[in-house]
Write a protein that holds these residues in place. Structure first.
Motif, short mmCIF file in Angstrom:
data_model
loop_
_atom_site.label_atom_id
_atom_site.label_comp_id
_atom_site.label_asym_id
_atom_site.label_seq_id
_atom_site.Cartn_x
_atom_site.Cartn_y
_atom_site.Cartn_z
N VAL B 296 -5.49 -8.57 12.03
CA VAL B 296 -4.12 -7.80 12.49
C VAL B 296 -3.05 -8.19 11.80
CG1 VAL B 296 -2.84 -8.17 14.47
CG2 VAL B 296 -5.23 -8.52 14.86
N GLY B 297 -2.30 -7.27 11.44
CA GLY B 297 -1.05 -7.22 10.51
C GLY B 297 -1.65 -7.08 9.13
N SER B 298 -2.82 -6.75 8.80
CA SER B 298 -2.92 -6.32 7.48
C SER B 298 -2.61 -4.92 7.14
CB SER B 298 -4.57 -6.62 7.19
OG SER B 298 -5.32 -5.65 7.73
N HIS B 299 -2.57 -4.63 5.91
CA HIS B 299 -2.26 -3.25 5.39
C HIS B 299 -2.97 -2.76 4.28
CE1 HIS B 299 1.03 -0.04 4.67
NE2 HIS B 299 0.76 -0.40 3.44
N ALA B 300 -3.51 -1.82 4.38
CA ALA B 300 -4.67 -1.27 3.16
C ALA B 300 -4.13 0.27 2.79
CB ALA B 300 -6.14 -1.28 3.46
N LYS B 301 -4.06 0.44 1.54
CA LYS B 301 -3.91 1.78 1.31
C LYS B 301 -4.63 2.18 -0.25
CE LYS B 301 -0.04 3.66 3.74
NZ LYS B 301 -0.89 4.00 4.86
N ASN B 302 -5.52 3.12 -0.26
CA ASN B 302 -5.67 3.21 -1.83
C ASN B 302 -6.76 2.16 -2.23
OD1 ASN B 302 -6.39 5.53 -3.17
ND2 ASN B 302 -4.52 5.03 -4.56
N VAL B 303 -7.78 1.77 -1.62
CA VAL B 303 -8.33 0.59 -1.86
C VAL B 303 -10.10 0.99 -1.99
CG1 VAL B 303 -9.35 -1.64 -1.00
CG2 VAL B 303 -6.83 -0.90 -0.88
N MET B 304 -10.62 0.00 -2.82
CA MET B 304 -11.97 0.13 -2.78
C MET B 304 -12.25 -1.16 -2.76
SD MET B 304 -14.94 0.85 -5.82
CE MET B 304 -16.35 2.09 -5.43
N ALA B 305 -13.28 -1.43 -1.67
CA ALA B 305 -13.55 -2.90 -1.70
C ALA B 305 -15.07 -3.15 -0.98
CB ALA B 305 -12.75 -3.56 -0.35
N ALA B 306 -15.74 -4.09 -1.50
CA ALA B 306 -16.87 -4.40 -1.08
C ALA B 306 -17.07 -5.21 0.03
CB ALA B 306 -17.65 -5.07 -2.30
N ASP B 307 -18.22 -5.22 0.62
CA ASP B 307 -18.42 -6.26 1.61
C ASP B 307 -17.87 -7.49 1.58
OD1 ASP B 307 -19.44 -4.36 3.33
OD2 ASP B 307 -21.57 -4.90 3.41
N GLY B 308 -17.62 -8.42 2.38
CA GLY B 308 -17.37 -9.90 2.48
C GLY B 308 -15.89 -10.19 2.22
N CYS B 309 -15.07 -9.29 2.18
CA CYS B 309 -13.69 -9.63 1.89
C CYS B 309 -13.14 -9.77 3.46
CB CYS B 309 -13.06 -8.31 1.52
SG CYS B 309 -13.45 -7.96 -0.29
N VAL B 310 -12.00 -10.67 3.12
CA VAL B 310 -11.10 -10.72 4.43
C VAL B 310 -9.72 -10.66 4.09
CG1 VAL B 310 -10.27 -12.43 6.22
CG2 VAL B 310 -12.61 -12.55 5.42
N ILE B 311 -9.28 -9.41 4.67
CA ILE B 311 -7.64 -8.93 4.28
C ILE B 311 -6.80 -9.29 5.50
CG2 ILE B 311 -6.46 -6.99 3.56
CD1 ILE B 311 -8.96 -7.56 1.75
N GLU B 312 -5.89 -10.12 5.09
CA GLU B 312 -4.74 -10.48 6.14
C GLU B 312 -3.47 -9.93 5.72
OE1 GLU B 312 -6.32 -14.25 8.44
OE2 GLU B 312 -5.91 -14.63 6.13
N GLY B 313 -3.37 -9.95 4.45
CA GLY B 313 -2.20 -9.38 4.01
C GLY B 313 -2.18 -7.79 3.48
N GLU B 314 -1.33 -7.41 2.37
CA GLU B 314 -1.22 -6.23 2.03
C GLU B 314 -1.88 -5.80 0.57
OE1 GLU B 314 2.81 -4.51 1.45
OE2 GLU B 314 3.61 -5.54 3.41
N VAL B 315 -2.60 -4.83 0.86
CA VAL B 315 -3.51 -4.24 -0.56
C VAL B 315 -3.08 -2.91 -0.98
CG1 VAL B 315 -5.62 -4.36 -1.75
CG2 VAL B 315 -5.24 -5.95 0.21
N GLU B 316 -2.92 -2.58 -1.90
CA GLU B 316 -2.64 -1.13 -2.37
C GLU B 316 -3.07 -0.78 -4.02
OE1 GLU B 316 1.60 -0.02 -0.61
OE2 GLU B 316 1.30 1.46 -2.24
N ASN B 317 -3.78 0.34 -4.06
CA ASN B 317 -4.13 0.78 -5.34
C ASN B 317 -5.00 -0.40 -5.92
OD1 ASN B 317 -2.84 3.07 -4.86
ND2 ASN B 317 -0.74 2.39 -5.92
#
Lengths: 401, 382
Positions: B296-317
């Motif tokens: 909740v509260g994460s933000h992702a745009k234009n991302v390639m990610a593998a399994d096993g990640c935990v995203i709580e913040g912002e990720v772009e490009n």
């Protein structure tokens, strides 16, 4: 070479309450939690608990399950002596028979168990989501000097009459067994996980088999016989996360709980107790520049250009631009096309939802149904699948189901 | 596909080739084990391409820093290379009287010549591992057989990248361009061509008959020669029929930190993913990670990610490898974050490449630029 304890995993149930999801699939093979199948949980628990010999008793629609288990390598169960073995019913010199009940399934495989000469046998069921250390259960069984132990969960008293209940004394010794009683004397519900001393189990299986009136079921026949004979029977209390995912709504709910590990108690992100599975081998997932992603689980091979909220997406799911997904479980290889609305539902494997189709709806008042679309189904352009629908055949464009 | 010895090939890979171009990335590994495209190592691409074309006897001749590669490959099971015959064969340097670790392919191949003699395959296919590509070795081999060539070299037609033109003799890793006549025969091999513009750039992928390779390497070794291309093939272009084979599909060649960054970023485009990962699958080591969780509260745009990640913040490009954690309020833009990188709460990271197990502490800022991405070494804490 003798093994201290081997596991027998009951995986033959039809899982009829999962309807379309188990039409061509045994219940333990039903996908769960983004990259797992239900059976990954008991199998990983075995390996993590140090059990290296597992017999899997299959009967109903075993094809996918057999292929999935393979040689057991993903669970580190490809062993020289032991490992994982799939055990369907087979023909013997004296004839052949389907597994008539849970106890009969084990009875028919006495020879398999004897090959490992175990002291203990743990009986597991293939339809539960639970992370459990069976070595701790065995320690309890030994400390109590038990001949039979059953893992139990405390359940709320007002729900107790839905379960098989163990009435115990102060020392956790079982004094009575109540199967779904109107007036419960205990709130310790059986999880269907048993440890037996092998000599005792064998004796009672043979006795049960020779009783023509028996339904050859552990709960209905074997456990009452043990009680009658005043065997050393103990209840082992388990307090972790446990969920029987035998219905559409409980399966959906358990998937949603995966999204909230802090509160639900089911943490798949636990390095000390990994759940292993056969890997999809797909590349990392891709989130497009216009995608909206909120509180969701995304697996390798996914490609997201639409909106995904509070949902679990399995490997290789494609969500096109303008599609909206909320409170949904979408299994591997499915495609959600432009403008489709997918809400509060389960979409099985390799489903195609065409443009602007609507599947399910957010709950309103009493309408809490989880719409379900079976595997390989296509929902045509603009079609509408209602919140209580169970779809196992294609729906044409514009139609309602 | 049924392999008969008459037209079967074995593979030889050179995992240390071009190490000298990416010193930052190979301080504790080699070219072949550099992580690429969220869950792969560079070697996965050549290995998978070979396996997918029925080549199941593959030797890797390693020179140094090969622990990470051995750990990655294990018994070769993920590439279906745990075979009784052939399979995966990692050849470390033999403890020799001379301390010299070989330069160039001549010494490397000379060190396994007895092994080569015992093999059954008629052809040998050699390749480096600095290119991520879904390569069709079957087509290459067929062309080699059909054209009656002694040697066939795969090349790409492209604008010569600056990083290649900058290669000089101090690097010990050479690059080659090919002059090709109308019939596809190589007329001239130019070493370290400085000219810019479009050219035929060798992919350093060769097909040659095993017996011919053994003869050529023996002679060259006795004469103290070093480079297969410069010292064996180039001087004999009139005697040997050397054919060129154009690879016109997608490829990502790693030449320095900038190309490493740029080629990872290209993976954010769907058409590039589709081009690199088809028609055949690319295999890699399994890590049993859980799916990636966007909290909740994460933000992702234009991302390639593998399994096993935990995203709580912002990720772009950005490209995220397995097990990356991005904490609450953290901002990650234009980054390549290798396995198990941790970006703590409130940290800001832009234009950065973090190696494995890097930790960026809470509220720290780390910014590079597009032309100079910052590099953070393995296990370092910022």
């Amino acid at each position: 070479m003798a093994k201290e304890m081997i596991a027998m995993l009951l995986a033959g149930g039809q899982g009829s309450r999962l309807y379309t999801l188990t039409q061509k699939l045994a219940k333990p093979a039903v996908p769960f939690g983004g990259k797992y199948r239900i059976i990954d949980f008991p199998l990983s628990n075995c390996v993590n608990s140090g059990i290296d010999t597992v017999g899997i008793l299959t009967q109903y629609q075993p094809l996918v399950l057999n292929e999935y288990i393979g040689n057991g390598q993903p669970w580190d169960l490809d062993r020289l002596h032991g490992g994982v073995h799939v055990l369907p019913p087979y023909q013997k010199a004296t004839g052949s028979d389907w597994y008539k009940g849970t106890a009969n399934a084990i009875y028919q495989n006495i020879n398999f168990i004897e090959r490992y000469d175990p002291e203990y046998v743990i009986i597991l069921s293939g339809d539960q989501i639970c992370k459990q250390d069976y070595s701790d259960f065995l320690r309890f069984h030994k400390e109590k000097g038990a001949e039979f132990s059953v893992a139990v969960m405390e359940v709320p008293w007002d729900e107790a009459s839905r379960f098989g209940l163990m009435v115990t004394d102060d020392n956790d010794k079982i004094t009575e067994f109540q199967e779904k009683p109107k007036e419960p004397k205990s709130n310790l519900a059986s999880m269907g996980i048993y440890i037996f001393n092998w000599d005792i189990l064998k004796k009672y299986l043979i006795e049960d088999e020779n009783d023509p009136d028996s339904e050859n079921d552990f709960g209905k026949n074997v456990i009452p016989s043990l009680l009658r004979d005043k065997r050393e029977m103990y209840a082992y209390r388990f307090s972790g996360y446990w969920k029987d995912v035998g219905t559409i709504s409980s399966l959906w709910e358990a998937n949603m709980e995966v999204l909230d590990p802090e509160n639900s108690g089911i943490n798949l992100f636990d390095d000390d107790w990994r759940i292993y599975s056969r890997n999809s081998g797909m590349t990392g997932h891709r989130i497009g520049a216009e995608a909206v992603l909120e509180n969701s689980m995304i697996t390798d091979g996914c490609s997201i250009d639409g909106e995904v909220r509070h949902s679990v997406l399995f490997a290789g799911v494609k969500v096109e631009k303008g599609a909206v997904i909320e409170d949904a479980v979408i299994m591997g290889g499915s495609t959600i096309k432009e403008g489709a609305q997918i809400k509060h539902c389960i979409i099985a494997e390799n489903v195609v939802i065409e443009k602007n189709a609507v599947v399910g709806a957010m709950p309103e008042g009493d309408k809490k149904g989880v719409a379900t679309v079976g595997s390989n189904v296509t929902i045509g352009e603009g079609a509408v699948v209602g919140p209580d629908a169970m779809v196992s055949a294609d729906v044409k464009g514009g139609d309602k189901a | 596909m049924i392999n008969s010895n008459a037209d079967s090939a074995m593979g030889i890979l050179f995992p240390n080739s071009y190490d000298s171009l990416v010193p930052e990335l190979v301080s504790e590994r080699l070219m072949a084990s550099i992580p690429f495209a969220s869950r792969y190592r560079l070697v996965d691409f050549m290995l998978s391409s070979m396996v997918n074309c029925g080549i199941d006897n593959i030797s890797l001749i390693v020179k140094r820093n090969y622990h990470s590669l051995m750990d990655h490959l294990g018994s070769g099971r993920e590439w279906d290379l745990t075979r009784k015959k052939g399979g995966l064969n990692i050849i470390p340097p033999f403890a020799q009287k001379t301390v010299n670790i070989y330069n160039g392919r001549v010494e490397a191949i000379a060190s396994i010549i007895d092994y080569l003699k015992r093999q059954k395959e008629k052809y040998v296919i050699m390749a480096d591992t600095n290119v991520a590509v879904n390569f069709n070795f079957s087509k290459l081999l067929q062309k080699h057989i059909d054209s009656g060539a002694d040697v066939t070299i795969a090349y790409t037609r492209e604008e010569v990248p600056k990083a290649l033109r900058d290669i000089d003799m101090t690097k010990k890793d050479l690059y080659y361009t090919l002059d090709i006549d109308r019939d596809g025969r190589v007329q001239k091999i130019v070493v370290n061509n400085k000219e810019s513009g479009e050219n035929n750039v060798s992919m350093n992928i060769y097909v040659i008959e095993r017996e011919l390779l053994i003869d050529q390497i023996r002679q060259a070794y006795v004469n103290g020669l070093t480079y297969f291309e410069r010292d064996i093939i180039s001087p004999q272009l009139d005697k040997l029929n050397v054919q060129a084979y154009e690879h016109d599909g997608y490829f990502a060649r790693i030449l320095d930190l900038n190309t490493y960054f740029a080629e990872n970023m290209k993976m954010l485009k769907e058409e590039n993913i589709n081009a690199l990962f088809s028609p055949n699958p690319v295999y890699t080591k399994i890590r049993d990670d859980n799916p990636t969780r966007y909290a909740v509260g994460s933000h992702a745009k234009n991302v390639m990610a593998a399994d096993g990640c935990v995203i709580e913040g912002e990720v772009e490009n950005s490209v995220l490898f397995r097990g990356v954690k991005v904490g609450k309020g953290a901002k990650v833009r234009n980054c390549v974050l290798m396995q198990d990188t941790v970006i703590e709460t409130g940290a800001t990271v832009e234009y950065a490449i973090t190696d494995k197990n890097v930790k960026i502490s809470a509220y720290k800022e780390l910014k590079g630029t597009e032309s100079f991405p910052v590099f953070v070494e393995k296990r370092k804490q910022v």
